[in-house]
Design a protein around this motif. Structure first.
Motif, PDB file in Angstrom:
ATOM      1  N   GLY A  95       0.723  -1.166   0.169  1.00  0.00           N
ATOM      2  CA  GLY A  95       0.094   0.042   0.225  1.00  0.00           C
ATOM      3  C   GLY A  95       0.774   1.138   0.006  1.00  0.00           C
ATOM      4  N   VAL A  96       0.049   2.335  -0.047  1.00  0.00           N
ATOM      5  CA  VAL A  96       0.879   3.526   0.101  1.00  0.00           C
ATOM      6  C   VAL A  96       0.335   4.369   1.355  1.00  0.00           C
ATOM      7  N   GLU A  97       0.998   5.161   1.947  1.00  0.00           N
ATOM      8  CA  GLU A  97       0.685   6.006   3.104  1.00  0.00           C
ATOM      9  C   GLU A  97       1.326   7.447   2.863  1.00  0.00           C
ATOM     10  N   PRO A  98       0.762   8.456   3.209  1.00  0.00           N
ATOM     11  CA  PRO A  98       1.614   9.752   3.532  1.00  0.00           C
ATOM     12  C   PRO A  98       2.927   9.768   4.257  1.00  0.00           C
ATOM     13  N   GLY A  99       3.931  10.207   3.592  1.00  0.00           N
ATOM     14  CA  GLY A  99       5.258  10.137   4.161  1.00  0.00           C
ATOM     15  C   GLY A  99       5.562  11.080   5.327  1.00  0.00           C
ATOM     16  N   VAL A 100       4.722  10.983   6.444  1.00  0.00           N
ATOM     17  CA  VAL A 100       4.802  11.756   7.638  1.00  0.00           C
ATOM     18  C   VAL A 100       6.154  11.277   8.360  1.00  0.00           C
ATOM     19  N   LYS A 101       6.543  10.283   8.386  1.00  0.00           N
ATOM     20  CA  LYS A 101       7.684   9.852   9.290  1.00  0.00           C
ATOM     21  C   LYS A 101       9.115  10.654   8.467  1.00  0.00           C
ATOM     22  N   VAL A 111       7.316  21.968  12.092  1.00  0.00           N
ATOM     23  CA  VAL A 111       5.907  21.843  11.751  1.00  0.00           C
ATOM     24  C   VAL A 111       5.876  21.335  10.222  1.00  0.00           C
ATOM     25  N   VAL A 112       4.993  20.455  10.005  1.00  0.00           N
ATOM     26  CA  VAL A 112       4.791  19.545   8.859  1.00  0.00           C
ATOM     27  C   VAL A 112       3.567  19.739   8.421  1.00  0.00           C
ATOM     28  N   TYR A 133       3.535  10.333  15.336  1.00  0.00           N
ATOM     29  CA  TYR A 133       4.625  11.417  15.318  1.00  0.00           C
ATOM     30  C   TYR A 133       4.098  12.744  15.907  1.00  0.00           C
ATOM     31  N   ALA A 134       3.071  13.061  16.486  1.00  0.00           N
ATOM     32  CA  ALA A 134       2.683  14.185  17.048  1.00  0.00           C
ATOM     33  C   ALA A 134       3.523  14.802  18.188  1.00  0.00           C
ATOM     34  N   ARG A 138       4.573  19.224  14.883  1.00  0.00           N
ATOM     35  CA  ARG A 138       3.236  19.611  14.598  1.00  0.00           C
ATOM     36  C   ARG A 138       2.989  19.475  13.304  1.00  0.00           C
ATOM     37  N   VAL A 139       1.944  18.425  13.226  1.00  0.00           N
ATOM     38  CA  VAL A 139       1.357  17.896  11.959  1.00  0.00           C
ATOM     39  C   VAL A 139       0.248  18.620  11.703  1.00  0.00           C
TER      40      VAL A 139
END
Length: 262
Positions: A95-101, A111-112, A133-134, A138-139
């Motif tokens: 799958g795919v997921e947003p690259g938050v890490k 701040v992302v 990752y909170a 700050r996401v």
């Protein structure tokens, strides 16, 4: 399953072509079977149950075509029901997921900003990802309901597109975001526009190559990597308007490709 079978890739539209191209670049010996489910798009307007039913139908179709692995190249579909799909089928499903890490790691301001479809941002799977990752950054979440239709219409660098991108990115930048996550595979096709509108010093995080590498890893684990010199021709299908899909392929796929009838 054997090494010479194709890899199935599907999305609600053409966004997954960016993921498919990353796979093509990383794994030139593999052949691809791409399915654009534009006849049932957008997934964001459907319930998770409805999306899962479409994912099942497409998976059955891909299996009937003899694929050895499937890439769900759609953030909405991945966050909605990929766990259920994996529980039902034994072949590798990526799958795919947003690259938050990687965005958190890249940010210097802490701040992302995440640009994504409204449905993706509302799923429990994304909430869990964001919460993970909170404590480190700050996401900020920015739904972008108008981008996918514009990209499907191939309005990639128009004045209207730039105005939309500015409207979605400026609130994030005003709050100190120095890193923007492309949380929809469609957005890869306007990554340069987003970078240009956001301005210098803003990191743009996209994940299509990471997905391709994860696929490579899973295929190697299961001894399914094609050991041949080059794969057979890629196939491209759509559940929607074949003429539009052909035009989209000519614009978005860097190599020669033809939309085939289902």
């Amino acid at each position: 399953m054997h090494q010479h079978q194709s890899i199935g890739v599907f999305d609600s539209g053409v966004g997954g072509l960016s993921v498919a191209w990353a796979i093509r670049q990383l794994l030139p010996a593999e052949s691809l079977y791409y399915f654009a489910d534009t006849g049932y798009a957008p997934y964001g307007e459907k319930t998770d149950s409805d999306t899962y039913q479409r994912m099942q139908a497409i998976t059955r179709h891909l299996l009937a075509c003899g694929v050895k692995a499937i890439v769900v190249a759609c953030n909405t579909a991945t966050t909605a029901a990929i766990k259920e799909l994996r529980a039902q089928y034994s072949l590798p499903i990526i799958g795919v997921e947003p690259g938050v890490k990687p965005a958190v790691l890249a940010s210097t301001t802490g701040v992302v900003g995440v640009l994504a479809t409204p449905r993706t941002l509302l799923t429990p799977a994304f909430a869990s990802l964001s919460q993970r990752y909170a404590g480190k950054a700050r996401v900020l979440l920015q739904p972008c309901p108008q981008l996918v239709p514009m990209i499907e219409a191939l309005e990639l660098d128009s004045a209207v597109m730039r105005e939309l991108v500015a409207g979605y990115t400026q609130p994030l930048l005003a709050q100190g975001a120095d890193t923007l996550v492309l949380g929809c595979t469609h957005y890869n096709f306007i990554a340069d526009v987003i970078a240009d509108v956001a301005g210098p010093g803003i990191n743009i995080v996209r994940t299509e190559m990471a997905v391709a590498k994860q696929l490579q890893h899973r295929l190697a684990q299961m001894q399914l990597l094609n050991s041949g010199a080059v794969g057979k021709a890629d196939c491209f299908y759509s559940s929607g308007d074949a003429g539009l899909f052909h035009r989209q392929l000519r614009r978005l796929w860097p190599a020669a490709a033809t939309a085939l009838p289902l």
